[in-house]
Design a protein around this motif. Structure first.
Motif, PDB file in Angstrom:
ATOM      1  N   GLU A 108       0.781  -1.242   0.000  1.00  0.00           N
ATOM      2  CA  GLU A 108       0.000   0.000   0.000  1.00  0.00           C
ATOM      3  C   GLU A 108       0.814   1.293   0.000  1.00  0.00           C
ATOM      4  O   GLU A 108       0.287   2.351  -0.312  1.00  0.00           O
ATOM      5  N   ASN A 109       2.078   1.252   0.428  1.00  0.00           N
ATOM      6  CA  ASN A 109       2.814   2.492   0.680  1.00  0.00           C
ATOM      7  C   ASN A 109       2.059   3.361   1.680  1.00  0.00           C
ATOM      8  O   ASN A 109       1.921   4.571   1.503  1.00  0.00           O
ATOM      9  N   SER A 110       1.568   2.727   2.735  1.00  0.00           N
ATOM     10  CA  SER A 110       0.841   3.440   3.787  1.00  0.00           C
ATOM     11  C   SER A 110       1.819   4.022   4.802  1.00  0.00           C
ATOM     12  O   SER A 110       2.897   3.468   5.044  1.00  0.00           O
ATOM     13  N   ILE A 111       1.412   5.121   5.421  1.00  0.00           N
ATOM     14  CA  ILE A 111       2.208   5.751   6.466  1.00  0.00           C
ATOM     15  C   ILE A 111       1.701   5.258   7.817  1.00  0.00           C
ATOM     16  O   ILE A 111       0.554   5.514   8.194  1.00  0.00           O
ATOM     17  N   LEU A 112       2.547   4.526   8.531  1.00  0.00           N
ATOM     18  CA  LEU A 112       2.194   3.988   9.846  1.00  0.00           C
ATOM     19  C   LEU A 112       3.339   4.257  10.820  1.00  0.00           C
ATOM     20  O   LEU A 112       4.506   4.225  10.435  1.00  0.00           O
ATOM     21  N   THR A 113       2.989   4.464  12.093  1.00  0.00           N
ATOM     22  CA  THR A 113       4.022   4.758  13.098  1.00  0.00           C
ATOM     23  C   THR A 113       4.568   3.450  13.685  1.00  0.00           C
ATOM     24  O   THR A 113       4.423   3.166  14.871  1.00  0.00           O
ATOM     25  N   VAL A 114       5.206   2.674  12.820  1.00  0.00           N
ATOM     26  CA  VAL A 114       5.832   1.428  13.254  1.00  0.00           C
ATOM     27  C   VAL A 114       7.213   1.724  13.830  1.00  0.00           C
ATOM     28  O   VAL A 114       7.800   2.784  13.584  1.00  0.00           O
ATOM     29  N   SER A 115       7.727   0.770  14.579  1.00  0.00           N
ATOM     30  CA  SER A 115       9.047   0.914  15.196  1.00  0.00           C
ATOM     31  C   SER A 115      10.101   0.256  14.307  1.00  0.00           C
ATOM     32  O   SER A 115       9.892  -0.851  13.802  1.00  0.00           O
ATOM     33  N   SER A 116      11.214   0.947  14.123  1.00  0.00           N
ATOM     34  CA  SER A 116      12.294   0.383  13.308  1.00  0.00           C
ATOM     35  C   SER A 116      13.621   0.988  13.736  1.00  0.00           C
ATOM     36  O   SER A 116      13.675   1.918  14.544  1.00  0.00           O
ATOM     37  N   LEU A 117      14.697   0.458  13.166  1.00  0.00           N
ATOM     38  CA  LEU A 117      16.037   0.909  13.528  1.00  0.00           C
ATOM     39  C   LEU A 117      16.272   2.340  13.061  1.00  0.00           C
ATOM     40  O   LEU A 117      16.052   2.668  11.891  1.00  0.00           O
ATOM     41  N   MET A 118      16.748   3.165  13.979  1.00  0.00           N
ATOM     42  CA  MET A 118      17.097   4.540  13.650  1.00  0.00           C
ATOM     43  C   MET A 118      18.558   4.606  13.184  1.00  0.00           C
ATOM     44  O   MET A 118      19.445   4.007  13.792  1.00  0.00           O
ATOM     45  N   GLU A 119      18.772   5.342  12.114  1.00  0.00           N
ATOM     46  CA  GLU A 119      20.120   5.512  11.568  1.00  0.00           C
ATOM     47  C   GLU A 119      20.355   6.990  11.276  1.00  0.00           C
ATOM     48  O   GLU A 119      20.573   7.397  10.150  1.00  0.00           O
ATOM     49  N   GLY A 120      20.268   7.807  12.347  1.00  0.00           N
ATOM     50  CA  GLY A 120      20.566   9.220  12.197  1.00  0.00           C
ATOM     51  C   GLY A 120      19.356  10.132  12.180  1.00  0.00           C
ATOM     52  O   GLY A 120      19.505  11.367  12.190  1.00  0.00           O
ATOM     53  N   GLN A 121      18.145   9.564  12.144  1.00  0.00           N
ATOM     54  CA  GLN A 121      16.954  10.407  12.161  1.00  0.00           C
ATOM     55  C   GLN A 121      16.931  11.231  13.459  1.00  0.00           C
ATOM     56  O   GLN A 121      17.038  10.687  14.548  1.00  0.00           O
ATOM     57  N   TYR A 122      16.838  12.547  13.310  1.00  0.00           N
ATOM     58  CA  TYR A 122      16.803  13.471  14.462  1.00  0.00           C
ATOM     59  C   TYR A 122      17.992  13.243  15.398  1.00  0.00           C
ATOM     60  O   TYR A 122      17.906  13.440  16.612  1.00  0.00           O
ATOM     61  N   GLY A 123      19.114  12.803  14.829  1.00  0.00           N
ATOM     62  CA  GLY A 123      20.311  12.568  15.619  1.00  0.00           C
ATOM     63  C   GLY A 123      20.278  11.285  16.435  1.00  0.00           C
ATOM     64  O   GLY A 123      21.120  11.080  17.310  1.00  0.00           O
ATOM     65  N   ILE A 124      19.320  10.388  16.153  1.00  0.00           N
ATOM     66  CA  ILE A 124      19.159   9.148  16.920  1.00  0.00           C
ATOM     67  C   ILE A 124      19.744   7.979  16.123  1.00  0.00           C
ATOM     68  O   ILE A 124      19.462   7.833  14.932  1.00  0.00           O
ATOM     69  N   ASN A 125      20.541   7.162  16.799  1.00  0.00           N
ATOM     70  CA  ASN A 125      21.180   6.025  16.139  1.00  0.00           C
ATOM     71  C   ASN A 125      21.089   4.766  16.992  1.00  0.00           C
ATOM     72  O   ASN A 125      21.029   4.837  18.217  1.00  0.00           O
ATOM     73  N   ASP A 126      21.074   3.615  16.311  1.00  0.00           N
ATOM     74  CA  ASP A 126      21.261   2.307  16.935  1.00  0.00           C
ATOM     75  C   ASP A 126      20.243   2.002  18.037  1.00  0.00           C
ATOM     76  O   ASP A 126      20.583   1.486  19.091  1.00  0.00           O
ATOM     77  N   ILE A 127      19.002   2.285  17.772  1.00  0.00           N
ATOM     78  CA  ILE A 127      17.895   1.882  18.651  1.00  0.00           C
ATOM     79  C   ILE A 127      16.632   1.885  17.801  1.00  0.00           C
ATOM     80  O   ILE A 127      16.571   2.588  16.781  1.00  0.00           O
ATOM     81  N   CYS A 128      15.654   1.108  18.192  1.00  0.00           N
ATOM     82  CA  CYS A 128      14.374   1.102  17.478  1.00  0.00           C
ATOM     83  C   CYS A 128      13.359   1.957  18.227  1.00  0.00           C
ATOM     84  O   CYS A 128      13.233   1.866  19.452  1.00  0.00           O
ATOM     85  N   LEU A 129      12.659   2.794  17.492  1.00  0.00           N
ATOM     86  CA  LEU A 129      11.512   3.533  18.021  1.00  0.00           C
ATOM     87  C   LEU A 129      10.600   3.883  16.855  1.00  0.00           C
ATOM     88  O   LEU A 129      10.894   3.568  15.707  1.00  0.00           O
ATOM     89  N   SER A 130       9.487   4.538  17.173  1.00  0.00           N
ATOM     90  CA  SER A 130       8.459   4.774  16.151  1.00  0.00           C
ATOM     91  C   SER A 130       8.499   6.190  15.583  1.00  0.00           C
ATOM     92  O   SER A 130       8.525   7.172  16.330  1.00  0.00           O
ATOM     93  N   LEU A 131       8.476   6.236  14.266  1.00  0.00           N
ATOM     94  CA  LEU A 131       8.257   7.463  13.511  1.00  0.00           C
ATOM     95  C   LEU A 131       7.372   7.110  12.324  1.00  0.00           C
ATOM     96  O   LEU A 131       7.330   5.943  11.911  1.00  0.00           O
ATOM     97  N   PRO A 132       6.628   8.062  11.783  1.00  0.00           N
ATOM     98  CA  PRO A 132       5.823   7.751  10.596  1.00  0.00           C
ATOM     99  C   PRO A 132       6.709   7.165   9.493  1.00  0.00           C
ATOM    100  O   PRO A 132       7.744   7.743   9.142  1.00  0.00           O
ATOM    101  N   SER A 133       6.300   6.007   8.991  1.00  0.00           N
ATOM    102  CA  SER A 133       7.132   5.262   8.049  1.00  0.00           C
ATOM    103  C   SER A 133       6.293   4.736   6.899  1.00  0.00           C
ATOM    104  O   SER A 133       5.119   4.392   7.071  1.00  0.00           O
ATOM    105  N   LEU A 134       6.922   4.660   5.733  1.00  0.00           N
ATOM    106  CA  LEU A 134       6.264   4.144   4.534  1.00  0.00           C
ATOM    107  C   LEU A 134       6.358   2.621   4.550  1.00  0.00           C
ATOM    108  O   LEU A 134       7.453   2.062   4.535  1.00  0.00           O
ATOM    109  N   VAL A 135       5.204   1.959   4.596  1.00  0.00           N
ATOM    110  CA  VAL A 135       5.154   0.501   4.728  1.00  0.00           C
ATOM    111  C   VAL A 135       4.555  -0.107   3.459  1.00  0.00           C
ATOM    112  O   VAL A 135       3.468   0.293   3.018  1.00  0.00           O
ATOM    113  N   ASN A 136       5.279  -1.075   2.898  1.00  0.00           N
ATOM    114  CA  ASN A 136       4.799  -1.771   1.706  1.00  0.00           C
ATOM    115  C   ASN A 136       5.313  -3.211   1.717  1.00  0.00           C
ATOM    116  O   ASN A 136       5.720  -3.714   2.759  1.00  0.00           O
TER     117      ASN A 136
END
Length: 316
Positions: free
Chosen positions: A252-280
Motif C-alpha cells: 500500500e505504501n501506507s504511512i504507519l508509526t511502526v518501530s524500526s532501527l534509527m540511523e541518524g533520524q533526528y540525531g538518533i542512532n542504533d535503537i528502534c523507536l516509532s516514527l511515521p514510516s512508509l510501509v509496503n
C-alpha cells in the motif's frame, strides 16, 4: 519478496494477543494460510479449533496449529510470545526475560525461514524489535515493531471524541517509545488538513493545555487502565497488527508509526523507536522526516535515551 501478494503468515504465541491477532487476520480476507505456534500446543490447538468452526462464515483460510518448521514459506512471522510483567518486577527485569525468550524463538524461526518480514508485537516492543534486528541479522526494512500504531489510534480516537469527528478524519501521531516516554505531535495534529487550533477556533471548541494533557495521559495510560479492569489488552492491538499486515500484503505504501532501527533520524542512532514510516511489500520502505517543534524534538531525544539505556543492559 517477488510474489505478487503475501499469502502465508505465522503467528508465534497463542496468548491473548497472539490468538486475537490470528482471529483478526482470519476474518480479514487478507491471507490464505495462517499457522499458530505456541509452546503450549493444547492452547494453540484449542484456539485453532475454535476459529476453524467459524470458517464457513469467512473467506477460506488454511488455518492450523503448527511448529517452527511451519514458518517455512511464511511471508510474515508475527512475534507475540513472551512473559508478562509480574507484580514487583521492574521493566528491566521484563526486558531481560523476554530477550532470552526471543533469542530462542528467533533462532528457531531462522532455521526454516530467513526471507520473511519479522513483525514484533511483544512488549517492550521497541527493545524487542532492536533485539530481533541484532539477533536475526535481517536488513532493517524487514524487522518491524508494532510500535505506536496503537497509541496513534488511541490518540486519534480520543481527539475525535473531544471534537465530535470521525477518528479516521483526525490526523495525528504518537512517536518515540511505545510506553511511558512516548511523544504526542500536537504541532502536526489536523482535521482534513486544518490545523487543530484553527479547526477548534472555527467551531467555538477549545483543546486547551489542560484538555490536551488529559487526552495524552489517557493515551499513555490506556493499557494500564484496561489491564486493571480486565487483565490484558488485545482487541485494539490485534487490529493494529492487522493494519500493518494489510499495508504489507497489499503493497500500500501506507504511512504507519511502526518501530524500526534509527540511523541518524533526528540525531538518533542504533535503537528502534516509532516514527511515521512508509510501509509496503518490502516492509519499511522509508522513515519519514516530519517537521517537529523544539519541544517535540527534545521529548523524542529523551525517549530515545530511555530506550538506549534499557537496551544497554542486554547482552547481544
Amino acid at each position: 519478496m517477488n510474489k505478487e501478494r503475501i499469502i502465508k503468515v505465522a503467528v508465534v504465541g497463542a496468548g491473548y494477543v497472539g490468538s486475537t491477532t490470528a482471529y483478526t487476520l482470519m476474518v480479514s480476507g487478507l491471507i490464505s494460510e495462517l499457522v499458530l505456534i505456541d509452546i503450549n500446543k493444547d492452547k494453540a490447538e484449542g484456539e485453532v479449533m475454535d476459529m476453524n468452526h467459524g470458517m464457513p462464515f469467512v473467506r477460506p483460510v488454511d488455518l492450523y496449529m503448527g511448529d517452527y518448521k511451519d514458518c517455512a514459506g511464511a511471508d510474515i512471522v508475527i512475534l507475540t510470545a513472551g512473559a508478562n510483567q509480574k507484580p514487583g518486577e521492574t521493566r528491566i527485569d521484563l526486558v531481560k526475560k523476554n530477550t532470552e525468550i526471543f533469542k530462542g524463538i528467533i533462532s528457531q524461526v531462522l532455521k526454516y525461514n530467513s526471507d520473511c518480514i519479522l513483525l514484533v508485537v511483544t512488549n517492550p516492543v521497541d527493545i524487542l524489535a532492536y533485539v530481533t534486528y541484532k539477533i536475526s541479522g535481517f536488513p532493517k526494512n524487514r524487522v518491524i515493531g508494532s510500535g505506536t500504531v496503537l497509541d496513534t489510534s488511541r490518540f486519534r480516537y480520543l481527539i475525535g471524541q473531544k471534537v465530535d469527528i470521525d477518528p479516521r478524519n483526525v490526523h495525528a501521531y504518537i512517536i518515540g517509545e511505545h510506553g511511558d516516554t512516548e511523544v504526542p505531535t500536537w504541532s502536526l495534529a489536523n482535521i482534513a488538513g486544518i490545523q487543530m487550533d484553527e479547526y477548534c477556533k472555527g467551531l467555538d471548541l477549545c483543546l486547551g493545555e489542560a484538555t490536551r494533557k488529559e487526552i495524552f495521559e489517557n493515551v499513555k495510560n490506556a493499557a494500564y487502565q484496561i489491564i486493571n479492569k480486565k487483565g490484558a489488552t488485545y482487541y485494539a492491538v490485534a487490529l493494529a497488527v492487522r493494519r500493518i499486515v494489510e499495508a504489507i500484503v497489499r503493497n500500500e505504501n501506507s504511512i504507519l508509526t511502526v518501530s524500526s532501527l534509527m540511523e541518524g533520524q533526528y540525531g538518533i542512532n542504533d535503537i528502534c523507536l516509532s516514527l511515521p514510516s512508509l510501509v509496503n511489500r518490502k516492509g519499511i520502505e522509508k522513515v519519514l522526516d516530519i517537521p517537529l517543534n523544539s519541544e517535540e524534538m527534545m521529548l523524542l531525544s529523551k525517549s530515545a535515551a530511555a530506550l538506549k539505556e534499557a537496551a544497554g543492559t542486554l547482552e547481544l
